[in-house]
Design a protein around this motif. Structure first.
Motif, PDB file in Angstrom:
ATOM      1  N   ARG A 332       0.825  -1.211   0.000  1.00  0.00           N
ATOM      2  CA  ARG A 332       0.000   0.000   0.000  1.00  0.00           C
ATOM      3  C   ARG A 332       0.857   1.258   0.000  1.00  0.00           C
ATOM      4  O   ARG A 332       0.404   2.327  -0.446  1.00  0.00           O
ATOM      5  N   LYS A 336      -0.499   4.469  -1.851  1.00  0.00           N
ATOM      6  CA  LYS A 336      -1.081   5.553  -1.051  1.00  0.00           C
ATOM      7  C   LYS A 336      -0.124   6.724  -0.850  1.00  0.00           C
ATOM      8  O   LYS A 336      -0.554   7.866  -0.712  1.00  0.00           O
ATOM      9  N   TRP A 397      -3.932   7.225  -8.535  1.00  0.00           N
ATOM     10  CA  TRP A 397      -4.749   6.629  -7.475  1.00  0.00           C
ATOM     11  C   TRP A 397      -6.012   7.457  -7.253  1.00  0.00           C
ATOM     12  O   TRP A 397      -6.731   7.745  -8.219  1.00  0.00           O
ATOM     13  N   THR A 445      -7.760  -0.596  -2.233  1.00  0.00           N
ATOM     14  CA  THR A 445      -6.588   0.137  -2.718  1.00  0.00           C
ATOM     15  C   THR A 445      -6.268  -0.244  -4.156  1.00  0.00           C
ATOM     16  O   THR A 445      -6.025   0.618  -5.008  1.00  0.00           O
TER      17      THR A 445
END
Length: 621
Positions: A332, A336, A397, A445
């Motif tokens: 992640r 992120k 993202w 995610t």
């Protein structure tokens, strides 16, 4: 006419052109009626306001830092008088959704359009739940009473109960038989679930779960709230497929209106380089939370690793990415967080390459952190641009022009459930929900990964979805999830913090406040002289087993990098709420603010007033 203008303006703003809709009005001089379903598209799109306010709340949770003049006060836990920053959800509830949502509900109830009315009540519950968690006391009973020129405030305990009542009303209406033929009126205007009643029912239960999850630190949680939370969670989301998001059209610079793009996308320039990942976020995601010398508060320098020159805390809660072993790398981080590594997006499907990325976070109000400079959310050390041979394209993202707004997820609810089980001393059930939460956040995610183009520095994610899924499977089966042997409350709350990063900053802030920022105090809650003084906040060291957020320290905590102080008007306390929107309350509703207890809304330190959900028992008088 004021009420009618309130109802119309946001609709015309979102739809852009009013020509198509002129014939819905019976009064040729002014609008006096809009069919219920026509409110729906506008109401759902107003949830972009959450992302507006995260620019204030993100710094409060140490998810974000900021150099923006307008938001630096929030990073310093202070309120800048006379400004409306941090008041967008106030505007959403009372104005942007406001009478539009009230009209949708009331007209649908009158017409026995139970599905539409149920959707309206579900959104009303969600919005008011977020409003009171951010601001505390709010005008509720007086909110939409015609003719009132001032509005009394309702205390949070009463607002909380009403939120759940609205959510249960939504469920009851959505479960009613409804033989009305809506055609595409709902499905075409509902940008969350396209009229799927089953998912709206789950959403209403999700609101109940989130509402009750903020009460887990109350002394009566186990007896008064826990079972209701567990029951609601069982009827709410069943997988990440139920995640609640608001679709965004996108279109970037070609969109007919900039508002068609995500508020955090490159086309709208709202994140630019004035907001960036905080060093605490980098430490958590990379497993580099440092050890502090408890006698001096300083980090212990080793100079063995040029990338990270400090001794690491022995216990890392989320990962230990610097240890190159299978299952220790949390992928992640590559999605992120932003990194300037691999600017031309080469070998995005290569494990060693992706693991080699380096991440840097900034301070509270500056991009330079303890080991380097934080990049923008798009991965460069400059303000975003969409032109030239090197640019950020349409983002990456959930910072993409066409990314949806995330409202709540299955992963979040599983962590709420895990915490509830933990408080009931049911660790095996807590651990099971915890594991489901991590797996679910991996799925959520991955859903928004859009890899950049090989060899071209024009934006995108720096990992493929295929590699992410492979690495996430290794991580889940490793020592930090399935193989975890020392499961604690910290694992639940910090994994939840990671899952919420950064779209769920408001709920992360709820959790941090209910655990009082890990302040070291005696009694029921901290206060001046018992947890903080004017220039110092006493926080639990990481060695304290009761500390929830490992490595987390407020700005005046007197550890390295945290030896500042708050504005004297805070009287030493961190912020526990955002103030109401200035242009409505401080301009027009001061008498009502002055009556609030225990700290009046007009006081210099009102932002430090602890909300009801964070008191173990009832609010002091």
């Amino acid at each position: 006419m004021k009420k009618l203008i309130y109802a119309l303006l946001p609709i015309l703003f979102i739809l852009g052109s009013c020509e198509k809709y002129l014939d819905v009005n019976k009064n040729i001089d002014a609008p006096d009626y809009v069919e219920g379903y026509l409110y729906l598209a506008n109401i759902t799109q107003q949830y972009q306001g959450i992302y507006w306010d995260i620019r204030a709340i993100g710094p409060l949770t140490q998810m974000m830092g900021t150099t923006s003049t307008f938001f630096v006060p929030f990073a310093n836990h202070y309120y800048a008088s006379g400004r409306d920053e941090g008041g967008e959800m106030w505007r959403v509830v009372y104005w942007n959704q406001g009478m539009n949502l009230e009209n949708l509900i009331n007209q649908s109830m009158d017409a026995e359009d139970w599905t539409l009315a149920g959707i309206g009540y579900a959104m009303k519950a969600f919005s008011w739940d977020m409003l009171t968690k951010i601001h505390g006391e709010v005008p509720m009973e007086d909110a939409f009473v015609p003719g009132l020129l001032s509005h009394d405030y309702d205390y949070q305990k009463d607002v909380y109960a009403q939120v759940r009542e609205w959510a249960y009303t939504a469920i009851e209406l959505l479960e009613r038989p409804d033989d009305h033929n809506y055609g595409t009126k709902i499905s075409d205007n509902d940008f969350i679930y396209h009229g799927d009643k089953a998912k709206w029912i789950k959403f209403a239960y999700a609101v109940i779960v989130r509402n009750l999850a903020s009460l887990t630190n109350k002394t009566d949680f186990a007896g008064a709230y826990a079972e209701e939370l567990i029951t609601a969670a069982g009827k709410s989301f069943q997988s990440p497929d139920d995640d609640a998001t608001v679709e965004v059209a996108g279109g970037s610079q070609s969109a007919p209106y900039s508002g068609y793009n995500n508020f955090w996308g490159t086309a709208r320039s709202n994140l630019t380089y004035s907001y960036f990942q905080h060093e605490y976020a980098v430490q958590v995601f990379t497993g580099t939370v440092p050890e502090y010398d408890e006698s001096t508060g300083d980090k212990i320098r080793l100079d063995q690793n040029p990338y990270y020159p400090y001794k690491l805390a022995e216990k890392q809660i989320i990962t230990d990415t610097l240890l190159d072993e299978p299952g220790h790398f949390d992928p992640r981080v590559a999605v992120k967080l932003a990194t300037t590594s691999n600017p031309t997006f080469l070998n995005l499907d290569d494990t060693d390459n992706v693991k080699s990325y380096q991440y840097y976070g900034g301070g509270f109000t500056g991009t330079v952190g303890p080991i380097g400079q934080a990049p923008s959310y798009y991965g460069r050390n400059i303000a975003s641009t969409v032109t030239g041979t090197v640019h950020d394209g349409i983002g990456r993202w959930i910072y993409r022009d066409d990314a949806p707004y995330i409202l709540t997820t299955y992963a979040e609810l599983q962590f709420c459930l895990a915490e509830a089980y933990w408080k009931l001393d049911r660790p095996s059930e807590a651990f099971d929900a915890f594991k489901k939460g991590v797996v679910a956040d991996m799925a959520t995610t991955a859903r928004y990964i859009y890899p950049g183009r090989e060899g071209s520095a024009t934006g995108g994610d720096k990992i493929t979805r295929n590699l992410f899924n492979t690495l996430s499977s290794e991580y889940v089966n490793g020592p930090y999830v399935n193989g975890l042997t020392d499961f604690t409350l910290s694992h639940i709350m910090m994994q939840k913090w990671v899952a919420l990063y950064p779209w769920g900053a408001p709920e992360a802030w709820v959790d941090m406040r209910k655990y009082h920022y890990d302040i070291d105090y005696t009694g029921e809650y901290p206060s001046n002289g018992n947890g903080w003084i004017q220039a110092l906040v006493e926080q639990k060291p990481d060695s304290d087993p009761s500390k929830v957020y490992q490595g987390f320290y407020l700005r005046p905590a007197q550890v390295e990098g945290r030896k500042g102080s708050y504005d004297v008007r805070n009287e030493g306390s961190p912020s526990y709420r955002l103030r109401p929107r200035f242009n409505s309350e401080y301009m027009w509703n001061l008498p009502a603010l002055e009556t609030l207890k225990p700290i009046p809304g007009t006081a210099d330190n009102y932002q430090t007033s602890i909300p009801w959900f964070a008191y173990p028992q009832e609010m002091p008088q």
